[in-house]
Structures are given as C-alpha cells and as structure tokens.
Scaffold this active site. Structure first.
Site, PDB file in Angstrom:
ATOM      1  N   LYS A  29       0.833  -1.220   0.000  1.00 10.95           N
ATOM      2  CA  LYS A  29       0.000   0.000   0.000  1.00 10.95           C
ATOM      3  C   LYS A  29       0.866   1.268   0.000  1.00 10.95           C
ATOM      4  O   LYS A  29       0.594   2.201  -0.751  1.00 10.95           O
ATOM      5  CB  LYS A  29      -0.931   0.030   1.231  1.00 10.95           C
ATOM      6  CG  LYS A  29      -1.885  -1.138   1.322  1.00 10.95           C
ATOM      7  CD  LYS A  29      -2.885  -0.968   2.461  1.00 10.95           C
ATOM      8  CE  LYS A  29      -2.265  -0.967   3.841  1.00 10.95           C
ATOM      9  NZ  LYS A  29      -1.629  -2.255   4.248  1.00 10.95           N
ATOM     10  N   ARG A 104      -9.226   1.030   8.787  1.00 10.64           N
ATOM     11  CA  ARG A 104      -8.767  -0.315   9.162  1.00 10.64           C
ATOM     12  C   ARG A 104      -9.829  -1.055   9.947  1.00 10.64           C
ATOM     13  O   ARG A 104      -9.626  -2.209  10.320  1.00 10.64           O
ATOM     14  CB  ARG A 104      -7.517  -0.193  10.012  1.00 10.64           C
ATOM     15  CG  ARG A 104      -6.234  -0.668   9.327  1.00 10.64           C
ATOM     16  CD  ARG A 104      -5.148  -0.529  10.318  1.00 10.64           C
ATOM     17  NE  ARG A 104      -3.914  -1.174  10.043  1.00 10.64           N
ATOM     18  CZ  ARG A 104      -2.873  -0.593   9.470  1.00 10.64           C
ATOM     19  NH1 ARG A 104      -2.971   0.611   8.971  1.00 10.64           N
ATOM     20  NH2 ARG A 104      -1.735  -1.244   9.362  1.00 10.64           N
ATOM     21  N   ARG A 150      11.649  -5.930   4.622  1.00 11.89           N
ATOM     22  CA  ARG A 150      11.383  -4.506   4.341  1.00 11.89           C
ATOM     23  C   ARG A 150      12.357  -3.622   5.118  1.00 11.89           C
ATOM     24  O   ARG A 150      12.618  -3.848   6.290  1.00 11.89           O
ATOM     25  CB  ARG A 150       9.938  -4.191   4.733  1.00 11.89           C
ATOM     26  CG  ARG A 150       9.568  -2.750   4.491  1.00 11.89           C
ATOM     27  CD  ARG A 150       8.088  -2.581   4.376  1.00 11.89           C
ATOM     28  NE  ARG A 150       7.388  -2.652   5.647  1.00 11.89           N
ATOM     29  CZ  ARG A 150       6.076  -2.440   5.771  1.00 11.89           C
ATOM     30  NH1 ARG A 150       5.344  -2.177   4.704  1.00 11.89           N
ATOM     31  NH2 ARG A 150       5.499  -2.527   6.949  1.00 11.89           N
ATOM     32  N   ARG A 183      11.535  -1.307  10.638  1.00 10.03           N
ATOM     33  CA  ARG A 183      10.503  -0.836  11.574  1.00 10.03           C
ATOM     34  C   ARG A 183      10.372  -1.840  12.715  1.00 10.03           C
ATOM     35  O   ARG A 183      10.405  -3.037  12.488  1.00 10.03           O
ATOM     36  CB  ARG A 183       9.170  -0.696  10.842  1.00 10.03           C
ATOM     37  CG  ARG A 183       9.045   0.605  10.102  1.00 10.03           C
ATOM     38  CD  ARG A 183       7.806   0.647   9.246  1.00 10.03           C
ATOM     39  NE  ARG A 183       6.619   0.056   9.845  1.00 10.03           N
ATOM     40  CZ  ARG A 183       5.430   0.018   9.279  1.00 10.03           C
ATOM     41  NH1 ARG A 183       5.274   0.537   8.076  1.00 10.03           N
ATOM     42  NH2 ARG A 183       4.407  -0.530   9.873  1.00 10.03           N
ATOM     43  N   ARG A 194       0.180  -8.513  13.777  1.00 11.24           N
ATOM     44  CA  ARG A 194      -0.416  -7.549  12.841  1.00 11.24           C
ATOM     45  C   ARG A 194      -1.301  -8.272  11.820  1.00 11.24           C
ATOM     46  O   ARG A 194      -2.354  -7.780  11.449  1.00 11.24           O
ATOM     47  CB  ARG A 194       0.674  -6.753  12.130  1.00 11.24           C
ATOM     48  CG  ARG A 194       1.350  -5.759  13.068  1.00 11.24           C
ATOM     49  CD  ARG A 194       2.607  -5.195  12.467  1.00 11.24           C
ATOM     50  NE  ARG A 194       2.361  -4.382  11.296  1.00 11.24           N
ATOM     51  CZ  ARG A 194       3.266  -4.168  10.337  1.00 11.24           C
ATOM     52  NH1 ARG A 194       4.452  -4.713  10.412  1.00 11.24           N
ATOM     53  NH2 ARG A 194       2.965  -3.400   9.323  1.00 11.24           N
TER      54      ARG A 194
END
Ligand code: AMP
Length: 247
Positions: A29, A104, A150, A183, A194
């Site tokens: 996203k 969300r 990531r 992160r 998550r």
C-alpha cells in the site's frame, strides 16, 4: 524498479477524488500510494506514518499510540479518525488523496463515509468524485517474506525490499543517503500479531466496500510496476466506477 522519493508536482495534480488502498500489512500500500502521488500529484495520507511521526515527536497522541503499535494492535478509532480529519482538511487534499492504512475497521469506514457524505470536502473538486477503494490482494506467505525483508528510510519514507527492490548501496537510502531501518513492528513476532489483527478487524472491510460497490481488486503478487499499472488503469477509468463490477 526504484521507488521514487515523492515530491508532489502541483501542476500535475488531478482531481482523482478520494482513494482508499486496502490490503494486508506488506501488500504494498505504501509503495503504491507513493507512486500514485508521483503520477497524479495527490498526497499519500498514511495513518501509520502520521502515527509514527506523533511517536517521534512524543505528542500526547504519540504517547498513547506507541505501546499499542508495538504490540501490533490498532490505535482506537476515535484517535485515528481525529488525526485523519485534521490531515484531510489541509489544502493539498483538495483534488484528492490516497488513504494508506485507513480505514482499518468498519467503524472507521463508516466514519469516512459519513464525513464524505456530510461534505468533508465541500465545494472542492474532489467532493464530486466518488470514493474508489482498491484492494491489493496477496498471499500470506508472500506477506511475511516481504515484511521481514522490508527496510525503510526514516527521513524520506522510501521503502525497500532486500529481495525485490534493494537499495543500490546496502543499508543506505538511494534518495538521501540516510541509514535504512527495520521498523520495530516488522519483527516476526509482531508481524504475526499484525496479520491476526488484520484478519479480525480489517478484512471485513472488503465485504463492507464490496456491498457499497466501490471496491476494485488488483493482484498484489505482481511486480511493483505491474501493480502500479493496474492501479493507474483503474484511476484513468474511474469516471465509470459506479457501473463497473470487476471486484
Ligand atoms: P502501518 O504503517 O499502516 O502498517 O501501521 C502501523 C501501525 O500503526 C499499525 O499496526 C497500527 O498499530 C497503527 N495504525 C495505522 N493505521 C491505523 C488505523 N487506521 N487504525 C488504527 N491503528 C492504525
């Protein structure tokens, strides 16, 4: 392909109206919202980035959000909606904006619908364009692979992936030379949380938007450029969004 550092060209800004990017964490996203910004000149409004900025600045909201985010849970709707309302009122959102990571929950989606219907953007061009919701659909195995690999730039927000989109120099942002970070919530134990949170609270949104007729789906397993092209095609054709049914 390189993910551009986005400087929004205001001359290129087009009345795309409001766009919501749906998809699990790691679906792409943020990357796609940046590419939409670069192509259409409308800002990316990422609630994750806004919240991380509050945490960095140690604001009251940041203090409340930090522990919740560290556990991979969702920050309460009321706090996030208030933050989004303030951001959407800014001038650069007049022609449109891409919401990345918001809504969300169904309650957030209902809040957004209410604000759009009530004229959140009253008198502005974006108000005349209906909401377009794009679901970036992707397999779970691929998500974990993407999230653990990531790396992000803490300064310009550029997103890299060690497998699919590595920086030119390991550990260093191509755009501004900053040291890349992982992160905290991209660590494996938090990722699992998550993804559970996503399944429980965010996945029902696809049904919510499918019923409302605003949902379009793109295949998130493609390359960054293939997904970007699919999204651009949807946006170029968005004039007839309400009568299409590809979702
Ligand atoms: P993201 O960068 O979108 O993956 O968001 C990182 C974290 O910020 C999430 O795991 C949540 O804890 C929090 N967050 C971001 N957006 C929202 C939202 N719309 N509602 C509640 N919490 C959010």
């Amino acid at each position: 392909m390189d993910i551009p550092t986005v400087s929004v060209d205001t001359h290129a800004r087009r009345a795309t109206g409001p766009i919501v990017l749906l998809g699990a964490p790691g679906a792409g996203k943020g990357t796609q919202a940046k590419l939409i910004a670069a192509h259409f000149g409308i800002p990316q409004v990422s609630t994750g980035d806004l919240l991380r900025d509050h945490v960095r600045r140690n604001t009251p909201l940041g203090q409340q959000a930090q522990a919740i985010m560290g556990r991979g849970e969702l920050v309460p709707d009321q706090l996030v909606c208030g933050m989004v309302e303030g951001r959407l009122a800014e001038k650069d959102c007049e022609q449109g904006f891409t919401l990345d990571g918001f809504p969300r929950t169904v309650a957030q989606a209902q809040w957004l619908d209410g604000r759009l219907q009530a004229g959140l953007l009253r008198g502005k061009p974006a108000q005349k364009v209906p909401l377009l919701v794009i679901d970036i659909a992707i397999d779970y195995g691929l998500l974990v692979q993407r999230l653990t690999a990531r790396r992000t730039c803490p300064h310009c927000g550029a997103i890299y992936n060690l497998h699919f989109n590595p920086p030119r120099k390991p550990g260093v942002c191509d755009g501004d030379g900053s040291n890349l970070i992982t992160r905290k919530d991209d660590e494996e134990a938090v990722i699992v949380e998550r993804l559970k949170t996503y399944e429980r609270q965010t996945l029902p949104l696809t049904d919510y938007y499918r019923q409302g007729g605003a949902l379009r789906r793109v295949d998130g397993a493609g390359t960054v450029e293939q997904i970007a092209q699919a999204i651009r095609d949807l946006l170029e054709r968005r004039g007839d969004v309400s009568c299409r049914s590809s979702a």
